[in-house]
Scaffold this motif. Structure first.
Motif, PDB file in Angstrom:
ATOM      1  N   ALA A 369       0.833  -1.209   0.000  1.00  0.00           N
ATOM      2  CA  ALA A 369       0.000   0.000   0.000  1.00  0.00           C
ATOM      3  C   ALA A 369       0.866   1.258   0.000  1.00  0.00           C
ATOM      4  N   TYR A 370       1.948   1.246   0.781  1.00  0.00           N
ATOM      5  CA  TYR A 370       2.834   2.419   0.817  1.00  0.00           C
ATOM      6  C   TYR A 370       3.589   2.574  -0.497  1.00  0.00           C
ATOM      7  N   ALA A 371       3.969   1.451  -1.119  1.00  0.00           N
ATOM      8  CA  ALA A 371       4.664   1.513  -2.417  1.00  0.00           C
ATOM      9  C   ALA A 371       3.729   2.054  -3.487  1.00  0.00           C
ATOM     10  N   ALA A 372       2.440   1.701  -3.391  1.00  0.00           N
ATOM     11  CA  ALA A 372       1.464   2.178  -4.384  1.00  0.00           C
ATOM     12  C   ALA A 372       1.293   3.692  -4.290  1.00  0.00           C
ATOM     13  N   ASP A 373       1.499   4.243  -3.092  1.00  0.00           N
ATOM     14  CA  ASP A 373       1.369   5.681  -2.871  1.00  0.00           C
ATOM     15  C   ASP A 373       2.571   6.475  -3.359  1.00  0.00           C
ATOM     16  N   LEU A 374       3.700   5.789  -3.564  1.00  0.00           N
ATOM     17  CA  LEU A 374       4.930   6.479  -3.955  1.00  0.00           C
ATOM     18  C   LEU A 374       4.803   7.048  -5.364  1.00  0.00           C
ATOM     19  N   PRO A 375       5.308   8.268  -5.582  1.00  0.00           N
ATOM     20  CA  PRO A 375       5.261   8.815  -6.941  1.00  0.00           C
ATOM     21  C   PRO A 375       6.244   8.104  -7.856  1.00  0.00           C
ATOM     22  N   SER A 376       5.964   8.059  -9.147  1.00  0.00           N
ATOM     23  CA  SER A 376       6.877   7.468 -10.108  1.00  0.00           C
ATOM     24  C   SER A 376       8.017   8.443 -10.369  1.00  0.00           C
ATOM     25  N   PRO A 377       9.159   7.982 -10.913  1.00  0.00           N
ATOM     26  CA  PRO A 377      10.274   8.877 -11.238  1.00  0.00           C
ATOM     27  C   PRO A 377       9.845  10.056 -12.120  1.00  0.00           C
ATOM     28  N   ASP A 378       8.913   9.799 -13.071  1.00  0.00           N
ATOM     29  CA  ASP A 378       8.428  10.862 -13.952  1.00  0.00           C
ATOM     30  C   ASP A 378       7.750  11.980 -13.147  1.00  0.00           C
TER      31      ASP A 378
END
Length: 381
Positions: A369-378
């Motif tokens: 769930a926390y990884a899903a919240d992380l923004p992508s590099p872009d």
């Protein structure tokens, strides 16, 4: 009332075991090749059949023994059309024909066992046209046993046929493989398997829910025997009815729709809702490791639909998986799906090794769930 001694209960896998090529399912390519060979009278002296467990290797070997030894009132003529029983067919089906020798290489691995075969090859058949030697799990033979078989296999008498079956084709020496005609038996596709199970249930006069069959077909992974065994188990669990609820309980599955709910909550980063739902599914009897495997399956499905939209038309999918899988495939980025798969895949092993499977599974969901919240590099750029 107990079954009478004269008619003991037969499990479905034995009761509906094919005894002719017309009742063998999912192996049309092999049957067509054999039909061409028989029609042209180019029947090889050695066959090797390979494939996963339960797709019909040993069954095919026995049917082949019938086919090469087919004899009726008009005389001896090998054929694949076995709907009318020949003179030797019943004895071969029941495993009591003197001309068909079946050996299990798993328990007869040595050179002495093979020497018995190579010695008996010198003597012609007693009644049937051919002596047929069926060696099951042939990869279990020792190196000495394989070497003892080589010369006989290369130049057998004209009245001898060898049929080998194995799940581990790579363990069979190339010198043996080069002397045999090889057939790879395929996993049976879901639509063929579903029709087969429906046919069995129709003959047994047992009611069923289509969703329950979808779960069984998925768990059976293309193995006819596994599917029939699971169906047998489901009939017993459901007391004569095959329902989705009993199959879920039997296989330790969470509800597919609720698994998708869990996936959506994780993708939104709703960790509180995801942990609550995980606990509810666990209390309802779902196994934490199986739940993670279901999430892996659904992640893979969404990724496949994203790459190949036609993947959503698979008959083994539930309506929820089909509709919501398409929707999520459009919403989620490939990077997010790939990251989800990696976390779940690693987490599956962690749960398998953990003392408390539920705690380990919850920690995997938190990470996801926390990884899903992380923004992508872009987005960061």
């Amino acid at each position: 009332m107990a079954d009478s001694p004269s008619s003991p209960y037969l499990v479905l896998a034995r009761k509906y075991r094919p005894n002719s090529f017309s009742s063998l399912i999912g192996q049309d390519a092999m049957v067509q090749t054999l039909r061409n060979a028989f029609r042209a009278e180019r029947i090889p002296h050695a066959f090797i059949l390979t494939g996963i467990r339960g797709v019909g290797k040993t069954t095919t070997a026995r049917i082949l023994a019938r086919a090469v030894n087919y004899e009726d009132a008009t005389g001896r003529h090998p054929t694949l059309d076995l709907d009318v029983e020949g003179i030797h067919c019943r004895a071969i089906i029941e495993g009591r024909h003197v001309g068909v020798v079946e050996m299990d290489a798993a328990s007869n691995t040595g050179i002495s066992d093979i020497r018995e075969i190579t010695d008996s090859v010198k003597y012609g058949p007693v009644s049937a046209p051919y002596k047929v030697y069926i060696i099951d799990e042939v990869h279990m033979l020792s190196t000495a046993a394989f070497n003892g078989l080589l010369k006989t296999l290369e130049e057998p008498p004209p009245y001898v046929k060898f049929i080998f079956a194995t799940t581990e084709i790579r363990k069979v020496p190339v010198t043996i493989l080069s002397r045999c005609m090889r057939f790879d038996l395929r996993r049976v596709p879901p639509e063929t398997m579903t029709a087969h199970l429906e046919d069995i249930l129709g003959r047994e006069k047992i009611g069923f829910e289509p969703e329950a069959l979808s779960m069984i077909v998925r768990a059976g992974e293309g193995s006819v025997r596994d599917n029939q065994s699971l169906l047998d188990q489901a009939i017993s669990h459901g007391d004569g009815q095959v329902t989705a609820a009993t199959v879920k309980a039997m296989l330790g599955l969470g509800d597919r729709a609720r698994t998708i709910d869990l996936f959506e909550q994780l993708m939104r980063g709703d960790i509180g809702g995801a942990l609550t739902l995980m606990r509810e599914l666990y209390d309802a009897g779902a196994d934490p490791q199986t739940l993670l495997a279901d999430l892996c399956d659904f992640t893979h499905l969404v990724t496949r639909i994203k790459v190949t939209p036609a993947a959503a038309d698979d008959v083994s999918l539930t309506p929820d998986e089909r509709a919501r899988g398409r929707e999520l495939a459009q919403k989620l980025a490939m990077r997010a799906l790939s990251r989800t798969w990696q976390i779940l895949f690693k987490g599956f092993d962690e749960v398998a090794q953990a003392g408390n499977a539920l705690q380990a599974a919850e920690m995997v969901l938190v990470r996801l769930a926390y990884a899903a919240d992380l923004p992508s590099p872009d987005e960061l750029i």
